[in-house]
Design a protein around this motif. Structure first.
Motif, short mmCIF file in Angstrom:
data_model
loop_
_atom_site.label_atom_id
_atom_site.label_comp_id
_atom_site.label_asym_id
_atom_site.label_seq_id
_atom_site.Cartn_x
_atom_site.Cartn_y
_atom_site.Cartn_z
N PHE A 157 0.69 -1.39 0.12
CA PHE A 157 -0.12 -0.25 0.14
C PHE A 157 0.71 1.01 -0.39
O PHE A 157 0.70 2.06 -1.44
CB PHE A 157 -1.07 0.06 0.98
CG PHE A 157 -1.78 1.27 1.32
CD1 PHE A 157 -2.79 0.94 0.61
CD2 PHE A 157 -1.22 2.18 2.07
CE1 PHE A 157 -3.67 2.60 0.92
CE2 PHE A 157 -1.48 3.29 2.03
CZ PHE A 157 -3.34 3.62 1.08
N ASP A 158 1.72 1.38 1.07
CA ASP A 158 2.89 2.02 1.43
C ASP A 158 3.32 3.07 -0.09
O ASP A 158 3.29 3.96 -0.36
CB ASP A 158 3.44 2.62 2.39
CG ASP A 158 2.62 2.03 3.50
OD1 ASP A 158 1.78 1.50 3.68
OD2 ASP A 158 3.62 2.32 4.62
N PHE A 206 1.03 3.93 -2.69
CA PHE A 206 0.41 5.63 -2.57
C PHE A 206 1.67 6.52 -2.50
O PHE A 206 1.18 7.60 -3.54
CB PHE A 206 0.05 5.12 -1.00
CG PHE A 206 -0.76 6.81 -0.79
CD1 PHE A 206 -2.33 6.23 -0.56
CD2 PHE A 206 -0.42 7.20 0.37
CE1 PHE A 206 -3.14 7.44 -0.43
CE2 PHE A 206 -1.34 8.79 0.91
CZ PHE A 206 -2.28 8.55 0.32
N GLN A 265 1.36 6.50 -5.99
CA GLN A 265 -0.36 7.45 -6.34
C GLN A 265 -1.60 6.25 -7.14
O GLN A 265 -2.63 6.22 -6.71
CB GLN A 265 -1.30 8.50 -6.40
CG GLN A 265 -0.08 9.60 -5.24
CD GLN A 265 0.09 10.95 -5.60
OE1 GLN A 265 0.51 11.31 -6.78
NE2 GLN A 265 0.08 12.39 -4.97
#
Lengths: 277, 293
Positions: free
Chosen positions: B229-230, B233, B237
């Motif tokens: 995820f990180d 992100f 994005q």
């Protein structure tokens, strides 16, 4: 595993590995070198060393990140969660191992089963539960969340390690009149020290670097951790690399220092954690 | 008083109670609530929650191309990263198991990216890809650095793969090194005397003996990458055009940006099932190949 003498072949391997290591490190060079440059110098001469050490970027990043506050928040959350996790998980693991009743075996299996549940599976209702129990936007709240999230793995590690502690020591203490709590805290817990180090290392790295949980449960600026503060900085100053790079260097420094100072324990901890896992 | 405080019930409560309490509130309750919400149209705010039965699941599986494409991205991404980072991690570990003079320093360097969180790494690499690579490309004219990094679907995919490998290989290396130190050197010498080539030794002796390490490394790398995820992100994005949006991000956006919590929890349940099935299959396959010494 290899006992051959140091020859030409090994020497060339070593040179090759050193080159590879250098390539591995180039991103750090780019970030650190450019964090000292002014904006135009940074874009014109990205790969060169800075003409002069310009600390202005750092002064600005310090302000924008509210660095002391973010550092303190990250630090306090990590330390208190570590303490809670170590205490309650070692106690639970001890009881579950030494009294393997049907119920306790079931509980242990439940704890272990939770290790496969991805955080994203529970995060949406977790925010709801936090809201009910007033655990959002509070330091004790996030410490409680981390303690619950980390309990499974910690219990698992302690449970595995305790199997190697001989029962005779505890029996001797019991005969000497020690009560069960005293046996645990005075006799067993000190013997768990190597695993406690492993637990603290692994869980600290996880919590320090975790971004999603603080993003969800700490909205107040005063409670921002380093990760969350960095995210808001990038949201606001997207293309201002002079500021952003200085902030990034500041953001990676604490954990880098922690790693370089304790790398022996960290690498041992990972090995121990992985082999048990 | 003393009898009471040391009774079995009291001990059970004192020792297991706190952990069980935290675990029940933070893991069990949200998990069960999530299961419930996944059958409803909960929007996170309104107290009006309607039971929808399987409608969310049907919507996700038949009428949500974004979820499908995020799952497809995550699967391709996981496969690629797991393969490359394990090969690289093993290769580095294998070379570092030789008596090099700088092995400790090398081990530290290769491990270092791992202690930085995915979020910061993503930001760091966003700079490297957009400015650093461009600068290297300008001065060296090597095609690799002149690619439009992160701005096309293919370059964004390989960009994230590159960073994930850079981050994860060192961790896997540490575990492989531990596995390799357990391989007895007399066994290797015996094989060498019998005329086995380096590759044969690796394939027929080293690899079977380090299968436990392989099981762990595959398990860890699959679960990290699948839950990624990180990094996505902060690095891309999810872009360009959602082409690097992982399932974890898709769930996050569905719930916290679109405010469709019911749909989000249903995706989270599907995600849980997929992760569990994949890791179970992997562990059962590699466990079978482990040999007893």
């Amino acid at each position: 595993m290899n006992t051959k003498p140091y020859g030409l072949k090994l020497f060339s391997f070593e040179i090759m590995m050193l080159l590879a290591a250098l390539i591995f490190l180039t991103p750090f060079y780019f970030v650190i070198a450019n964090s000292f440059k002014g904006f135009s110098e940074l874009l014109m001469n990205t790969s060169s060393l800075p003409k002069s050490l310009n600390w202005e970027n750092y002064a600005r990043a310090w302000e924008v990140l509210s660095f002391p506050r973010a550092l303190r928040n990250s630090f306090l959350i990590t330390v208190f969660s570590d303490i809670c996790m170590v205490i309650i998980s070692s106690m639970a693991a001890y009881r579950l191992l030494r009294h393997p009743s049907k119920g306790n075996r079931f509980l242990f299996a439940m704890f272990i089963a939770a290790m496969v549940v991805p955080f994203q599976t529970i995060m949406i209702p977790l925010v709801k539960v936090g809201n009910w129990l007033n655990l959002l936007n509070s330091m004790p709240g996030i410490v409680f969340f981390y303690t619950g999230l980390g309990a499974s793995f910690t219990i698992f590690l302690y449970h595995g390690f305790m199997k190697s502690i001989p029962l005779e020591i505890e029996e001797a203490a019991l005969i000497d009149g020690c009560n069960p709590y005293g046996i645990f805290w005075r006799i067993v817990f000190p013997l768990l020290k190597p695993m406690t180090v492993t637990v603290i290392v692994l869980q600290s790295l996880w919590m320090w670097n975790d971004f999603l949980l603080p993003l969800l449960v700490l909205q107040k600026p005063e409670l921002q951790t380093i990760q969350v503060a960095m995210n808001s900085l990038f949201g606001q100053y997207m293309q201002q690399w002079d500021l952003a790079l200085a902030a990034l260097v500041m953001g990676i420094m604490p954990i880098l220092v922690f790693f370089l100072a304790l790398q022996r324990y960290i690498i041992q901890g990972i090995t121990a954690g992985a082999v048990k896992g | 008083m003393r009898r009471w405080s040391t009774s079995q019930l009291m001990q059970q409560t004192v020792f297991v109670g706190p952990a069980l309490f935290a675990y029940a509130i933070v893991m069990v309750l949200p998990f069960l609530l999530g299961l419930y919400y996944s059958f409803t149209n909960w929007n996170g705010v309104s107290s009006q929650i309607d039971w929808l039965g399987l409608k969310n699941y049907v919507t996700i599986l038949t009428d949500d191309p974004d979820f499908g494409s995020s799952l497809w991205f995550t699967a391709r991404f996981t496969f690629t990263v797991v393969l490359i980072s394990n090969l690289l991690g093993f290769l580095i570990a294998y070379l570092l198991s030789k008596p090099m003079k700088s092995r400790n320093m090398l081990r530290t360097i290769f491990f270092m990216p791992n202690v930085l969180g995915g979020l910061l790494l993503g930001f760091i690499w966003r700079f490297i890809f957009t400015e650093g690579f461009a600068a290297i490309g300008e001065s060296t004219h090597i095609g690799f650095f002149e690619l439009p990094w992160l701005s096309t679907e293919a370059s964004a995919f390989w960009g994230i793969v590159l960073v994930s490998v850079w981050q994860g290989a060192g961790y896997l290396m540490v575990i492989y090194i531990a596995g390799l130190t357990n391989v007895p050197s007399d066994m290797l010498e015996a094989a060498a005397i019998d005329g086995a080539s380096g590759f044969q030794i690796l394939r027929n002796i080293v690899l079977p003996l380090i299968m436990p390490a392989v099981t762990i490394c595959l398990f860890l790398s699959i679960s990290w990458t699948f839950k990624s995820f990180d990094l996505n992100f902060s690095l891309t994005q999810g872009g360009p055009f959602k082409s690097t949006e992982s399932v974890a991000m898709n769930i996050y956006y569905e719930a916290f940006k679109n405010n469709r919590y019911g749909l989000g929890t249903a995706k989270a349940v599907i995600f849980f099932i997929v992760v569990t099935v994949i890791t179970m299959i992997q562990v059962s396959i590699t466990k079978k190949r482990e040999v007893e010494m």
